[in-house]
Design a protein around this motif. Structure first.
Motif, mmCIF file in Angstrom:
data_model
loop_
_atom_site.group_PDB
_atom_site.id
_atom_site.type_symbol
_atom_site.label_atom_id
_atom_site.label_comp_id
_atom_site.label_asym_id
_atom_site.label_seq_id
_atom_site.Cartn_x
_atom_site.Cartn_y
_atom_site.Cartn_z
ATOM 1 N N TYR A 31 -0.899 -0.848 8.989
ATOM 2 C CA TYR A 31 -0.515 -1.637 7.819
ATOM 3 C C TYR A 31 0.482 -2.736 8.188
ATOM 4 N N LEU A 32 1.406 -2.429 9.083
ATOM 5 C CA LEU A 32 2.389 -3.417 9.483
ATOM 6 C C LEU A 32 1.755 -4.612 10.187
ATOM 7 N N ALA A 33 0.553 -4.421 10.708
ATOM 8 C CA ALA A 33 -0.150 -5.512 11.399
ATOM 9 C C ALA A 33 -0.833 -6.477 10.439
ATOM 10 N N LEU A 34 -0.854 -6.162 9.140
ATOM 11 C CA LEU A 34 -1.569 -6.992 8.171
ATOM 12 C C LEU A 34 -0.783 -8.246 7.810
ATOM 13 N N ASP A 35 -1.479 -9.368 7.694
ATOM 14 C CA ASP A 35 -0.831 -10.623 7.304
ATOM 15 C C ASP A 35 -0.521 -10.670 5.808
ATOM 16 N N ASN A 36 -1.269 -9.899 5.010
ATOM 17 C CA ASN A 36 -1.063 -9.938 3.556
ATOM 18 C C ASN A 36 -0.250 -8.748 3.050
ATOM 19 N N LEU A 37 0.663 -8.279 3.895
ATOM 20 C CA LEU A 37 1.508 -7.137 3.541
ATOM 21 C C LEU A 37 2.799 -7.605 2.871
ATOM 22 N N LEU A 38 3.140 -6.981 1.759
ATOM 23 C CA LEU A 38 4.455 -7.148 1.144
ATOM 24 C C LEU A 38 5.414 -6.101 1.701
ATOM 25 N N ALA A 39 4.999 -4.846 1.634
ATOM 26 C CA ALA A 39 5.786 -3.731 2.148
ATOM 27 C C ALA A 39 4.870 -2.525 2.265
ATOM 28 N N VAL A 40 5.303 -1.543 3.031
ATOM 29 C CA VAL A 40 4.578 -0.281 3.148
ATOM 30 C C VAL A 40 5.353 0.776 2.380
ATOM 31 N N GLY A 41 4.696 1.417 1.433
ATOM 32 C CA GLY A 41 5.343 2.441 0.632
ATOM 33 C C GLY A 41 4.913 3.835 1.035
ATOM 34 N N GLY A 42 5.802 4.792 0.842
ATOM 35 C CA GLY A 42 5.441 6.171 1.147
ATOM 36 C C GLY A 42 6.654 7.076 1.186
ATOM 37 N N PRO A 93 0.825 -1.209 0.000
ATOM 38 C CA PRO A 93 0.000 0.000 0.000
ATOM 39 C C PRO A 93 0.860 1.259 0.000
ATOM 40 N N THR A 94 0.455 2.257 -0.763
ATOM 41 C CA THR A 94 1.088 3.569 -0.755
ATOM 42 C C THR A 94 0.001 4.629 -0.915
ATOM 43 N N GLY A 95 0.303 5.809 -0.432
ATOM 44 C CA GLY A 95 -0.640 6.926 -0.548
ATOM 45 C C GLY A 95 -1.301 7.230 0.771
ATOM 46 N N GLY A 96 -0.858 8.303 1.418
ATOM 47 C CA GLY A 96 -1.462 8.724 2.681
ATOM 48 C C GLY A 96 -0.948 7.995 3.899
ATOM 49 N N ILE A 97 0.159 7.270 3.767
ATOM 50 C CA ILE A 97 0.697 6.502 4.888
ATOM 51 C C ILE A 97 1.874 7.247 5.496
ATOM 52 N N GLY A 98 1.908 7.265 6.830
ATOM 53 C CA GLY A 98 2.980 7.943 7.539
ATOM 54 C C GLY A 98 3.097 7.412 8.950
ATOM 55 N N GLN A 99 3.820 8.149 9.786
ATOM 56 C CA GLN A 99 4.036 7.708 11.159
ATOM 57 C C GLN A 99 2.734 7.545 11.924
ATOM 58 N N GLN A 100 1.697 8.297 11.518
ATOM 59 C CA GLN A 100 0.434 8.280 12.248
ATOM 60 C C GLN A 100 -0.379 7.010 12.019
ATOM 61 N N ASN A 101 -0.103 6.275 10.958
ATOM 62 C CA ASN A 101 -0.929 5.098 10.668
ATOM 63 C C ASN A 101 -0.160 3.890 10.144
#
Length: 213
Positions: free
Chosen positions: A171-182, A159-167
């Motif tokens: 995303y890191l808690a998701l089991d189907n996460l590859l990486a967090v983009g931003g 996921p990317t778009g609107g992600i930062g320290q506040q949230n």
């Protein structure tokens, strides 16, 4: 190693993907070094500016230990240009049949951008199992990705778009996460001021969060 495994390997150690738009050529190497000092060695250089392609070429030549992706690729000419520049992977903001077919033929993996289940299916039928979700927060954030886990059990997302320290923790808690983009680890003010220590600090904080997931 197939292309799905190749994408997984890029984020096996750190599930973070900084999305970088280069405004000054002089920033390319010190910015990459600051991120690497903070533990982030897989980067996405976007083609949103005219310096994107030269930056990829420079990093591949001068920082071969880093894994450099090309982002905001929207057509065949750009896809072929970033391949020739030496990008390790390609990221698109959305999908077209042309881009999906190019990804199948390319020697490097494609992370296609999607926003809906129908777009996932378009890529899925061709063998894609890793997707970018953009713009993630506008589309529903972490809740959307949890919903996708039901029908797409073998798919993982960046996921990317609107992600930062506040949230980011959602995303890191998701089991189907590859990486967090931003871009939160490379804020414009810090880059403009050449405050590489701040970027390293933000990178270390993000990698610490990712390591704890």
């Amino acid at each position: 190693m197939d292309k799905t495994q190749a994408l997984d390997a890029l984020f096996a150690d750190v599930t973070l993907l900084p999305v970088i738009s280069i405004e000054r050529e002089a920033d390319v190497l010190p910015l990459a070094d600051a991120l690497a000092a903070g533990g982030i060695t897989t980067l996405e250089i976007t083609l949103r500016t005219s310096l994107g392609l030269p930056a990829i070429e420079l990093l591949r030549r001068e920082r071969p230990q880093l894994r450099i992706g090309a982002g905001t690729v929207t057509n065949a000419a750009q896809f072929q240009a970033v391949e020739q520049a030496g990008a390790h992977f390609v990221v698109t903001p959305g999908i077209t049949e042309e881009l999906l077919q190019l990804g199948l033929r390319s020697r490097i993996p494609l992370l296609p951008g999607i926003a809906t289940a129908s777009e996932i299916l378009a890529g899925y039928r061709l063998g894609y199992r890793r997707f970018k979700v953009f713009p993630a927060e506008v589309l529903g954030g972490a809740a959307l990705l949890r919903s996708f886990a039901g029908p797409f059990k073998d798919v993982r997302f960046c996921p990317t778009g609107g992600i930062g320290q506040q949230n980011i923790d959602q995303y890191l808690a998701l089991d189907n996460l590859l990486a967090v983009g931003g871009s939160w680890v490379t804020p414009k003010a810090a880059v403009a001021a050449a405050d590489w220590a701040e970027i390293t600090r933000l990178s270390r904080a993000a990698t610490a969060l990712a390591a704890a997931r």
